[in-house]
Motif scaffolding. Sequence first.
Motif, PDB file in Angstrom:
ATOM      1  N   SER A  38       0.816  -1.210   0.000  1.00 14.14           N
ATOM      2  CA  SER A  38       0.000   0.000   0.000  1.00 14.14           C
ATOM      3  C   SER A  38       0.854   1.266   0.000  1.00 14.14           C
ATOM      4  N   LEU A  39       2.060   1.197   0.529  1.00 18.50           N
ATOM      5  CA  LEU A  39       2.937   2.366   0.527  1.00 18.50           C
ATOM      6  C   LEU A  39       3.400   2.728  -0.877  1.00 18.50           C
ATOM      7  N   ASP A  40       3.489   1.756  -1.771  1.00 16.44           N
ATOM      8  CA  ASP A  40       3.884   2.018  -3.154  1.00 16.44           C
ATOM      9  C   ASP A  40       2.735   2.532  -4.012  1.00 16.44           C
ATOM     10  N   ALA A  41       1.534   2.406  -3.528  1.00 15.23           N
ATOM     11  CA  ALA A  41       0.351   2.792  -4.306  1.00 15.23           C
ATOM     12  C   ALA A  41       0.186   4.310  -4.324  1.00 15.23           C
ATOM     13  N   GLY A 119       0.148  -2.105  -9.019  1.00 16.63           N
ATOM     14  CA  GLY A 119       0.743  -3.071  -8.114  1.00 16.63           C
ATOM     15  C   GLY A 119      -0.267  -4.020  -7.537  1.00 16.63           C
ATOM     16  N   VAL A 120       0.178  -5.199  -7.232  1.00 16.97           N
ATOM     17  CA  VAL A 120      -0.578  -6.236  -6.548  1.00 16.97           C
ATOM     18  C   VAL A 120      -1.936  -6.476  -7.196  1.00 16.97           C
ATOM     19  N   ASP A 121      -1.943  -6.746  -8.467  1.00 21.61           N
ATOM     20  CA  ASP A 121      -3.210  -7.073  -9.122  1.00 21.61           C
ATOM     21  C   ASP A 121      -3.137  -8.492  -9.669  1.00 21.61           C
ATOM     22  N   GLY A 122      -3.054  -9.433  -8.761  1.00 19.21           N
ATOM     23  CA  GLY A 122      -2.958 -10.820  -9.181  1.00 19.21           C
ATOM     24  C   GLY A 122      -1.561 -11.201  -9.605  1.00 19.21           C
ATOM     25  N   GLY A 123      -0.558 -10.603  -8.995  1.00 16.79           N
ATOM     26  CA  GLY A 123       0.806 -10.991  -9.296  1.00 16.79           C
ATOM     27  C   GLY A 123       1.667  -9.865  -9.808  1.00 16.79           C
ATOM     28  N   THR A 124       1.093  -8.702 -10.120  1.00 12.62           N
ATOM     29  CA  THR A 124       1.894  -7.589 -10.603  1.00 12.62           C
ATOM     30  C   THR A 124       2.434  -6.817  -9.422  1.00 12.62           C
ATOM     31  N   ASN A 125       3.742  -6.757  -9.288  1.00 11.80           N
ATOM     32  CA  ASN A 125       4.355  -5.988  -8.217  1.00 11.80           C
ATOM     33  C   ASN A 125       4.310  -4.507  -8.553  1.00 11.80           C
ATOM     34  N   SER A 126       4.739  -3.694  -7.635  1.00 10.60           N
ATOM     35  CA  SER A 126       4.778  -2.252  -7.827  1.00 10.60           C
ATOM     36  C   SER A 126       5.493  -1.905  -9.130  1.00 10.60           C
ATOM     37  N   SER A 127       4.873  -1.027  -9.905  1.00 14.84           N
ATOM     38  CA  SER A 127       5.510  -0.558 -11.131  1.00 14.84           C
ATOM     39  C   SER A 127       4.937   0.797 -11.504  1.00 14.84           C
ATOM     40  N   GLY A 128       5.694   1.536 -12.260  1.00 13.33           N
ATOM     41  CA  GLY A 128       5.243   2.831 -12.737  1.00 13.33           C
ATOM     42  C   GLY A 128       5.894   3.150 -14.054  1.00 13.33           C
ATOM     43  N   ASN A 136      10.723   4.511 -16.114  1.00 10.62           N
ATOM     44  CA  ASN A 136       9.824   3.530 -15.503  1.00 10.62           C
ATOM     45  C   ASN A 136      10.537   2.811 -14.368  1.00 10.62           C
ATOM     46  N   TRP A 137       9.742   2.181 -13.514  1.00 12.28           N
ATOM     47  CA  TRP A 137      10.280   1.352 -12.436  1.00 12.28           C
ATOM     48  C   TRP A 137       9.433   0.110 -12.290  1.00 12.28           C
ATOM     49  N   ALA A 138      10.022  -0.900 -11.659  1.00 11.73           N
ATOM     50  CA  ALA A 138       9.292  -2.130 -11.345  1.00 11.73           C
ATOM     51  C   ALA A 138       9.950  -2.816 -10.159  1.00 11.73           C
ATOM     52  N   ALA A 139       9.122  -3.338  -9.266  1.00 15.04           N
ATOM     53  CA  ALA A 139       9.617  -4.206  -8.208  1.00 15.04           C
ATOM     54  C   ALA A 139       9.894  -5.559  -8.850  1.00 15.04           C
ATOM     55  N   LEU A 140      11.067  -6.094  -8.626  1.00 14.85           N
ATOM     56  CA  LEU A 140      11.468  -7.342  -9.269  1.00 14.85           C
ATOM     57  C   LEU A 140      11.167  -8.569  -8.423  1.00 14.85           C
ATOM     58  N   THR A 141      10.832  -8.351  -7.146  1.00 15.65           N
ATOM     59  CA  THR A 141      10.555  -9.467  -6.249  1.00 15.65           C
ATOM     60  C   THR A 141       9.196  -9.268  -5.581  1.00 15.65           C
ATOM     61  N   ASP A 142       8.571 -10.375  -5.203  1.00 12.20           N
ATOM     62  CA  ASP A 142       7.255 -10.322  -4.570  1.00 12.20           C
ATOM     63  C   ASP A 142       7.264  -9.591  -3.230  1.00 12.20           C
ATOM     64  N   ASN A 143       8.380  -9.610  -2.518  1.00 15.40           N
ATOM     65  CA  ASN A 143       8.430  -8.956  -1.211  1.00 15.40           C
ATOM     66  C   ASN A 143       8.958  -7.521  -1.293  1.00 15.40           C
ATOM     67  N   LEU A 144       9.078  -6.978  -2.502  1.00 15.92           N
ATOM     68  CA  LEU A 144       9.500  -5.595  -2.749  1.00 15.92           C
ATOM     69  C   LEU A 144      10.912  -5.303  -2.266  1.00 15.92           C
ATOM     70  N   SER A 145      11.749  -6.329  -2.169  1.00 20.05           N
ATOM     71  CA  SER A 145      13.115  -6.124  -1.702  1.00 20.05           C
ATOM     72  C   SER A 145      14.078  -5.761  -2.834  1.00 20.05           C
ATOM     73  N   LYS A 146      13.597  -5.805  -4.073  1.00 21.62           N
ATOM     74  CA  LYS A 146      14.460  -5.457  -5.202  1.00 21.62           C
ATOM     75  C   LYS A 146      13.650  -4.685  -6.238  1.00 21.62           C
ATOM     76  N   TYR A 147      14.184  -3.534  -6.634  1.00 24.08           N
ATOM     77  CA  TYR A 147      13.550  -2.676  -7.627  1.00 24.08           C
ATOM     78  C   TYR A 147      14.522  -2.392  -8.760  1.00 24.08           C
ATOM     79  N   GLU A 148      13.950  -2.064  -9.895  1.00 22.97           N
ATOM     80  CA  GLU A 148      14.762  -1.617 -11.016  1.00 22.97           C
ATOM     81  C   GLU A 148      14.117  -0.377 -11.610  1.00 22.97           C
ATOM     82  N   VAL A 149      14.922   0.656 -11.817  1.00 24.25           N
ATOM     83  CA  VAL A 149      14.478   1.881 -12.460  1.00 24.25           C
ATOM     84  C   VAL A 149      15.236   1.978 -13.779  1.00 24.25           C
ATOM     85  N   VAL A 150      14.489   2.220 -14.849  1.00 20.75           N
ATOM     86  CA  VAL A 150      15.099   2.297 -16.178  1.00 20.75           C
ATOM     87  C   VAL A 150      14.803   3.671 -16.774  1.00 20.75           C
ATOM     88  N   ILE A 151      15.837   4.290 -17.305  1.00 19.93           N
ATOM     89  CA  ILE A 151      15.686   5.563 -18.018  1.00 19.93           C
ATOM     90  C   ILE A 151      16.213   5.368 -19.430  1.00 19.93           C
TER      91      ILE A 151
END
Length: 173
Positions: A38-41, A119-128, A136-151
């Motif tokens: 919910s904090l990523d939302a 985020g969290v819509d049946g398996g989609t982690n945080s992303s923007g 753009n960004w995306a959480a790469l793990t289900d527990n939000l311990s790894k993110y990737e930001v791409v420019i």
Amino acid sequence: MYIHTFSLLLIVVQDGDSKANFDIRTPTLLLDIETLFSLDAPQTDSINGSVFDWWYFDAVSETNSGDSLVITFFASSVAAFPFLNANETSVTTAYVWASFANGTVFAGSVPATFATVAGVDGGTNSSGEWHSAGFNWAALTDNLSKYEVVIVSESLQVKGRLTLTSASIKYNT
């Protein structure tokens, strides 16, 4: 599980009231995974002249503390967040700031045609994604311990990838 999907289809300030979420569940001292999601939302339902929402990622080099990077995804008007570019009319703008140990500093911003945060819509982690800006960004793990930001921003002539991995994450499952 929470389901969060948000799109700013308009790139201008909206008239009327905006509802902000101030109710973050903290049932225990350790945050559970649903609270972390919910904090990523998005925390506002629209962007008017007095509210903003943002997602930011920052890093400092492990080998040289003089090298740092901040990437911020804004959903805001200049009136609500006065440090934004005063000439920008889009409420969806991505910024990048980089500082290097040799004293070089880079800062740039790009408006987006619209933004999507999900985020969290049946398996989609945080992303923007700030569409047309190349950010753009995306959480790469289900527990939000790894993110990737791409420019990949042609207008800023910046291309890169930042991967962030939590040193330790504590939450209740």
